[in-house]
Design a protein around this motif. Sequence first.
Motif, PDB file in Angstrom:
ATOM      1  N   ASP A 115      -9.972  24.807 -57.511  1.00  0.00           N
ATOM      2  CA  ASP A 115     -10.137  24.788 -56.057  1.00  0.00           C
ATOM      3  C   ASP A 115      -8.813  24.643 -55.315  1.00  0.00           C
ATOM      4  O   ASP A 115      -8.795  24.595 -54.083  1.00  0.00           O
ATOM      5  N   PRO A 118      -5.494  28.759 -55.785  1.00  0.00           N
ATOM      6  CA  PRO A 118      -5.324  29.860 -54.825  1.00  0.00           C
ATOM      7  C   PRO A 118      -4.604  29.474 -53.530  1.00  0.00           C
ATOM      8  O   PRO A 118      -4.185  30.361 -52.785  1.00  0.00           O
ATOM      9  N   VAL A 119      -4.491  28.169 -53.252  1.00  0.00           N
ATOM     10  CA  VAL A 119      -3.894  27.769 -51.964  1.00  0.00           C
ATOM     11  C   VAL A 119      -2.511  27.143 -52.134  1.00  0.00           C
ATOM     12  O   VAL A 119      -1.972  26.563 -51.198  1.00  0.00           O
ATOM     13  N   VAL A 340     -10.043  25.400 -51.418  1.00  0.00           N
ATOM     14  CA  VAL A 340     -10.641  26.685 -51.032  1.00  0.00           C
ATOM     15  C   VAL A 340     -11.983  26.452 -50.333  1.00  0.00           C
ATOM     16  O   VAL A 340     -12.862  25.777 -50.858  1.00  0.00           O
ATOM     17  N   ARG A 341     -12.157  27.050 -49.173  1.00  0.00           N
ATOM     18  CA  ARG A 341     -13.355  26.805 -48.372  1.00  0.00           C
ATOM     19  C   ARG A 341     -14.523  27.735 -48.701  1.00  0.00           C
ATOM     20  O   ARG A 341     -15.689  27.376 -48.521  1.00  0.00           O
ATOM     21  N   ASN A 343     -15.390  29.609 -51.661  1.00  0.00           N
ATOM     22  CA  ASN A 343     -15.693  30.044 -53.024  1.00  0.00           C
ATOM     23  C   ASN A 343     -17.019  29.496 -53.544  1.00  0.00           C
ATOM     24  O   ASN A 343     -17.352  29.666 -54.715  1.00  0.00           O
ATOM     25  N   GLN A 348     -14.791  21.723 -49.751  1.00  0.00           N
ATOM     26  CA  GLN A 348     -14.174  22.531 -48.712  1.00  0.00           C
ATOM     27  C   GLN A 348     -13.015  21.761 -48.100  1.00  0.00           C
ATOM     28  O   GLN A 348     -13.201  20.659 -47.569  1.00  0.00           O
ATOM     29  N   ALA A 353      -7.994  29.462 -45.183  1.00  0.00           N
ATOM     30  CA  ALA A 353      -7.332  30.102 -46.322  1.00  0.00           C
ATOM     31  C   ALA A 353      -5.838  30.377 -46.152  1.00  0.00           C
ATOM     32  O   ALA A 353      -5.088  30.230 -47.126  1.00  0.00           O
ATOM     33  N   ARG A 356      -1.287  26.834 -46.902  1.00  0.00           N
ATOM     34  CA  ARG A 356      -0.830  26.664 -48.273  1.00  0.00           C
ATOM     35  C   ARG A 356      -0.293  25.245 -48.484  1.00  0.00           C
ATOM     36  O   ARG A 356       0.265  24.630 -47.575  1.00  0.00           O
TER      37      ARG A 356
END
Length: 574
Positions: A115, A118-119, A340-341, A343, A348, A353, A356
Amino acid sequence: MTVTFPRVSLPVLLAATLLSACARRPQASTPAAASAAVSVPTAPVPVVPETPAPAPKPAPLGDQSAAQWYLKDPQLDKVPGVGATRTYAELLKSLTPTPVVVAVIDSGIDTAHVDLKPVLWTNAKEIPGNGIDDDKNGYVDDVHGWNFLGGPDGRNVNAETLEVTRIVAAGRKRFKGKTAATVKPTEKADYALYQKAEKAYKARLAEETERAGQVESMAGPLTQMVGNMKQALNVEKLDTTALKNANTDDPNLKRAVGGMLEMMRQTGASDADALLKELDAASKQERSMLDNSLNLDFNPRADIIKDNPADVTQRYYGNNDLHGPDPMHGTHVSGIIAAVRDNNLGVQGLAPAPVRIMMVRAVPDGDERDKDIANAIRYAVDNGASIINMSFGKEFSPQRPAVEAAFKYAATKNVLLVHAAGNENHNLDVSDNYPASFYMNNAPVPNLLTVGASGPKDNASLPADFSNYSKKAVDVFAPGVGIFSTLPGSTFGNESGTSMASPVTAGVAAVLKSYFPKLTAPELKRIIMQSAQVHHTQVQVPGTEKKADFSTLSVTGGVVDMYEAVKLAQKAAL
């Protein structure tokens, strides 16, 4: 102290509830780990080569965001959250967010978390793993951030001393045989600081020695009692259900069951075995406090980092290991801000998104060093952060000018600093906590927000019982009790502390900056403060038996309100 987790007073709690077999309610802060973590599948191996991959996990548990009470709205849901869910549904659905970098100065991060991966902020100018400082910023392979607690050989500082320990250790050598009357005029300020630290050190050493003895003395009796109760009740798992369903005429067993239930309620433990684990963790914590944090001869930095801690002009040291020995705190903090909100998995984050997370590791198990914090702030600013979360704090700050210079540098680059108020249930009008909300000349820091922790109910317990407070030095409160977020190994769980309230606020600031990118750092601070939901609830003043209006515990008298903040930002943008 180091990262700002509240500490449960386990020795007092155990003695009061179990061994005395009465259900008294001692004042104890919410436990750092209030619930078991839940797991999701393994993510790829972390960026840092030496970090082992997490163990295989069960099948995905899906969206767990219902456990995030702090996303609820005070008006619609009658819960003193920040209104994030309502804000996205009503105010932001037709707007497009823009990229924002939030730096998290902390203990480390699980870069492989499903989670969070990706950020993560990525330094596009750096080629991973080639051992070259490609962007020539002074830091080799700083792909997702930097570690100021690492050595050139890849090792890392984990346990560290408290700042008070360092001051006393140096002072006993420097001022041996001297008095206030015999020290040189140029040394009087340093000598006064040393004398203050000596007093605090001796009191802390005595306190921790007593606590360690209490905790260790509880382990055997509690373990035996849990075993006896399991046998008497004929159960394998001694949880609340088994205890509430206990059917016995034995008065001693009844008292023990009542005491166990109260203890589990106070600590948030799910069952007796979890309570034993917590006691074991407390024992290790106390032992580390004596062996490391308060040990005048302990100095891991000299062997690992090999810098000169007294030279605040040194900037280029450390390594790129962002995981570190224990990334739990930083992983949890990071998830609150920007997990990640969309997925349908895990939690959340507050921010959208394009936001970062940049990790800057500078907070050990012990007190952070002013030099490292100053360098961490400068690194974050120089590499594009617009917001910096700082969930740490301590009682002494001997290199305070270096930190304040970094604050001012961040201000020149329009960077907002968000800082946890601390978990000592102190009034910061009369107690010290650093980094401070004011410069040494007593001028306010225009780009700094200091945040206390609030709970999930608008009643007497609205301010967390561990939270520091102040009508002058704490700007606002934010949810910081039972905050569900990311944990290492692609797991999730609850933590409590002003350490959680700070990233809640930083997350709101990131939302404002992302959707309204022209807002300056002082404007972000003003909007968050002006939009705070003011409460006039009569509450228990943390650390006291007194009652007071909640609005008197901070500058704003309120709890961060993302919904109202976005509305204010919209007006400002017109």
